[in-house]
Motif scaffolding. Structure first.
Motif, mmCIF file in Angstrom:
data_model
loop_
_atom_site.group_PDB
_atom_site.id
_atom_site.type_symbol
_atom_site.label_atom_id
_atom_site.label_comp_id
_atom_site.label_asym_id
_atom_site.label_seq_id
_atom_site.Cartn_x
_atom_site.Cartn_y
_atom_site.Cartn_z
ATOM 1 N N PHE A 1 54.045 10.187 42.307
ATOM 2 C CA PHE A 1 54.524 11.579 42.358
ATOM 3 C C PHE A 1 55.936 11.684 42.926
ATOM 4 O O PHE A 1 56.238 11.125 43.975
ATOM 5 N N VAL A 2 56.796 12.425 42.237
ATOM 6 C CA VAL A 2 58.138 12.714 42.761
ATOM 7 C C VAL A 2 58.308 14.218 42.941
ATOM 8 O O VAL A 2 58.563 14.690 44.044
ATOM 9 N N LYS A 3 58.134 14.995 41.873
ATOM 10 C CA LYS A 3 58.437 16.430 41.968
ATOM 11 C C LYS A 3 57.804 17.175 40.797
ATOM 12 O O LYS A 3 57.896 16.708 39.657
ATOM 13 N N GLU A 4 57.203 18.317 41.095
ATOM 14 C CA GLU A 4 56.704 19.175 40.022
ATOM 15 C C GLU A 4 57.895 19.915 39.410
ATOM 16 O O GLU A 4 58.663 20.553 40.120
ATOM 17 N N LEU A 5 58.027 19.816 38.091
ATOM 18 C CA LEU A 5 59.197 20.412 37.422
ATOM 19 C C LEU A 5 58.882 21.763 36.813
ATOM 20 O O LEU A 5 59.759 22.627 36.721
ATOM 21 N N SER A 6 57.664 21.943 36.365
ATOM 22 C CA SER A 6 57.268 23.207 35.738
ATOM 23 C C SER A 6 55.734 23.218 35.717
ATOM 24 O O SER A 6 55.088 22.283 36.186
ATOM 25 N N ASP A 7 55.174 24.274 35.135
ATOM 26 C CA ASP A 7 53.711 24.392 35.088
ATOM 27 C C ASP A 7 53.037 23.156 34.493
ATOM 28 O O ASP A 7 51.940 22.775 34.900
ATOM 29 N N ARG A 8 53.680 22.557 33.500
ATOM 30 C CA ARG A 8 53.045 21.431 32.802
ATOM 31 C C ARG A 8 53.746 20.092 32.986
ATOM 32 O O ARG A 8 53.295 19.084 32.456
ATOM 33 N N GLU A 9 54.898 20.112 33.697
ATOM 34 C CA GLU A 9 55.707 18.891 33.750
ATOM 35 C C GLU A 9 55.908 18.393 35.179
ATOM 36 O O GLU A 9 56.214 19.189 36.068
ATOM 37 N N THR A 10 55.806 17.103 35.334
ATOM 38 C CA THR A 10 56.045 16.490 36.645
ATOM 39 C C THR A 10 56.917 15.256 36.484
ATOM 40 O O THR A 10 56.752 14.474 35.547
ATOM 41 N N LEU A 11 57.851 15.129 37.426
ATOM 42 C CA LEU A 11 58.708 13.949 37.495
ATOM 43 C C LEU A 11 57.955 12.876 38.285
ATOM 44 O O LEU A 11 57.454 13.158 39.382
ATOM 45 N N VAL A 12 57.862 11.693 37.728
ATOM 46 C CA VAL A 12 57.118 10.610 38.399
ATOM 47 C C VAL A 12 57.954 9.329 38.386
ATOM 48 O O VAL A 12 58.866 9.183 37.570
ATOM 49 N N LYS A 13 57.594 8.418 39.291
ATOM 50 C CA LYS A 13 58.223 7.097 39.263
ATOM 51 C C LYS A 13 57.759 6.363 38.011
ATOM 52 O O LYS A 13 56.578 6.416 37.658
ATOM 53 N N ALA A 14 58.676 5.674 37.376
ATOM 54 C CA ALA A 14 58.318 4.877 36.208
ATOM 55 C C ALA A 14 57.460 3.698 36.663
ATOM 56 O O ALA A 14 57.817 2.994 37.600
ATOM 57 N N VAL A 15 56.314 3.544 36.049
ATOM 58 C CA VAL A 15 55.491 2.350 36.329
ATOM 59 C C VAL A 15 55.015 1.751 35.016
ATOM 60 O O VAL A 15 54.995 2.439 33.986
ATOM 61 N N LYS A 16 54.656 0.484 35.096
ATOM 62 C CA LYS A 16 53.910 -0.130 33.995
ATOM 63 C C LYS A 16 52.443 -0.011 34.369
ATOM 64 O O LYS A 16 51.994 -0.570 35.373
ATOM 65 N N ILE A 17 51.710 0.738 33.570
ATOM 66 C CA ILE A 17 50.299 0.969 33.881
ATOM 67 C C ILE A 17 49.510 -0.338 33.746
ATOM 68 O O ILE A 17 49.667 -1.081 32.767
ATOM 69 N N ILE A 18 48.708 -0.629 34.737
ATOM 70 C CA ILE A 18 47.770 -1.757 34.655
ATOM 71 C C ILE A 18 46.608 -1.268 33.786
ATOM 72 O O ILE A 18 46.024 -0.227 34.087
ATOM 73 N N PRO A 19 46.297 -1.966 32.692
ATOM 74 C CA PRO A 19 45.351 -1.382 31.715
ATOM 75 C C PRO A 19 43.885 -1.435 32.160
ATOM 76 O O PRO A 19 43.023 -2.010 31.507
ATOM 77 N N LEU A 20 43.629 -0.804 33.317
ATOM 78 C CA LEU A 20 42.268 -0.754 33.855
ATOM 79 C C LEU A 20 41.916 0.676 34.205
ATOM 80 O O LEU A 20 42.743 1.396 34.780
ATOM 81 N N GLU A 21 40.708 1.092 33.855
ATOM 82 C CA GLU A 21 40.168 2.329 34.402
ATOM 83 C C GLU A 21 39.425 1.906 35.660
ATOM 84 O O GLU A 21 38.484 1.103 35.604
ATOM 85 N N ILE A 22 39.868 2.432 36.785
ATOM 86 C CA ILE A 22 39.305 2.064 38.085
ATOM 87 C C ILE A 22 38.337 3.181 38.448
ATOM 88 O O ILE A 22 38.760 4.332 38.641
ATOM 89 N N ILE A 23 37.059 2.874 38.475
ATOM 90 C CA ILE A 23 36.047 3.932 38.617
ATOM 91 C C ILE A 23 35.265 3.752 39.914
ATOM 92 O O ILE A 23 34.699 2.682 40.171
#
Ligand code: TMP
Ligand code: ASP
Length: 242
Positions: free
Chosen positions: A77-99
């Motif tokens: 999380f960095v900053k909420e930009l609008s109702d539907r948009e948020t600025l986030v740090k760029a990451v490479k998603i680890i392809p796991l659903e962690i449940i």
């Protein structure tokens, strides 16, 4: 800052079932996430729209990520930009659903023949491989290491973070009259290869039951055609916003 970040979106990098991800002009370390009202279940087999869901999930997720950050959990999380948009740090998603699960429900109940609602003796953790073509199959720690999805050291970090997030969320939701039954999170690697929490935490990705009535206040209302889907999302948002 006062700048209109939505003007700075570059090309769309990715479109998922519920969100779009955009590059940010002039900053390779940031992404903009845009939340949609589209809803799917059963690996996209069931499709629909939950009006207002994108706004609620964006804002609720941001409130929760800020709470987690304040308690020492690193997130995108960095900053909420609008109702539907948020600025986030760029990451490479680890392809796991962690449940994580606190109470039996859903696929856990089905797989082990346990009635929904049974309190588990201890919270559980499981991983699914994020791969729609394979229907997100369960995957264990040995497989994850063998396939070089994450190292043993990273798996320890992921698991510790997941259980810590569970404790923080469980407490948070207990205070607003909600039982956190289970949830799915995703993590990614930032530019320095640190593992941080990414994606979202919302009624799409958690099971929330009213603490008094056990009424479902999450996406199961859509998955199972229980009705009052929008109202459930709004009720959760109202409680989280207080
Ligand atoms: P499950 O009982 O269907 O395995 O779901 C466990 C939790 O994970 C539940 O809170 C819903 C969430 N979930 C997702 O966020 N995305 C998914 O694709 C699935 C299957 C579950
Ligand atoms: N979002 C997932 C899908 O459409 C599943 C779910 O949340 O139930 O596959």
């Amino acid at each position: 800052m006062g700048r209109n970040f939505s003007m700075e979106k570059l090309q769309q990098l990715y479109e998922g079932k519920a969100k779009k991800v955009y590059a940010v002009k002039g900053d390779a370390d940031l992404f903009i996430v845009e939340y949609k009202d589209d809803a799917t279940a059963f690996n996209g087999e069931k499709r629909g729209t939950i009006t207002g869901k994108g706004v609620i999930n964006n804002k609720m997720s941001n409130i929760l990520f800020k709470m987690l950050e304040a308690n020492g959990v690193k997130t995108h999380f960095v900053k909420e930009l609008s109702d539907r948009e948020t600025l986030v740090k760029a990451v490479k998603i680890i392809p796991l659903e962690i449940i994580i699960r606190n109470v039996a429900a859903g696929s856990f109940s089905k797989r082990y023949g346990v009635e929904e609602g049974r309190e588990l003796k201890a919270p559980t953790l499981e991983f699914s491989l994020k791969n729609d073509a394979l229907n997100d199959p369960l995957i264990n720690n040995y497989h994850i290491i063998a396939l070089d999805i994450a190292s043993e050291a990273e798996l320890k970090i992921i698991s510790d973070m997941a259980f810590k997030i569970n404790e923080l969320l469980k407490n948070y939701f207990a205070n607003i009259g909600v039982k956190l039954i289970d949830f799915k999170i995703e993590m990614g690697r930032d530019k320095d290869n640190n593992i941080i929490l990414a994606d979202e935490i919302s009624p799409d990705t958690c099971r929330f039951w009213d603490a008094e009535t056990n009424e479902k206040l999450d996406k199961d209302r859509f998955r199972r055609d229980l009705g009052n889907v929008e109202a459930a999302y709004q009720e959760m948002f109202k409680r989280v916003s207080k």
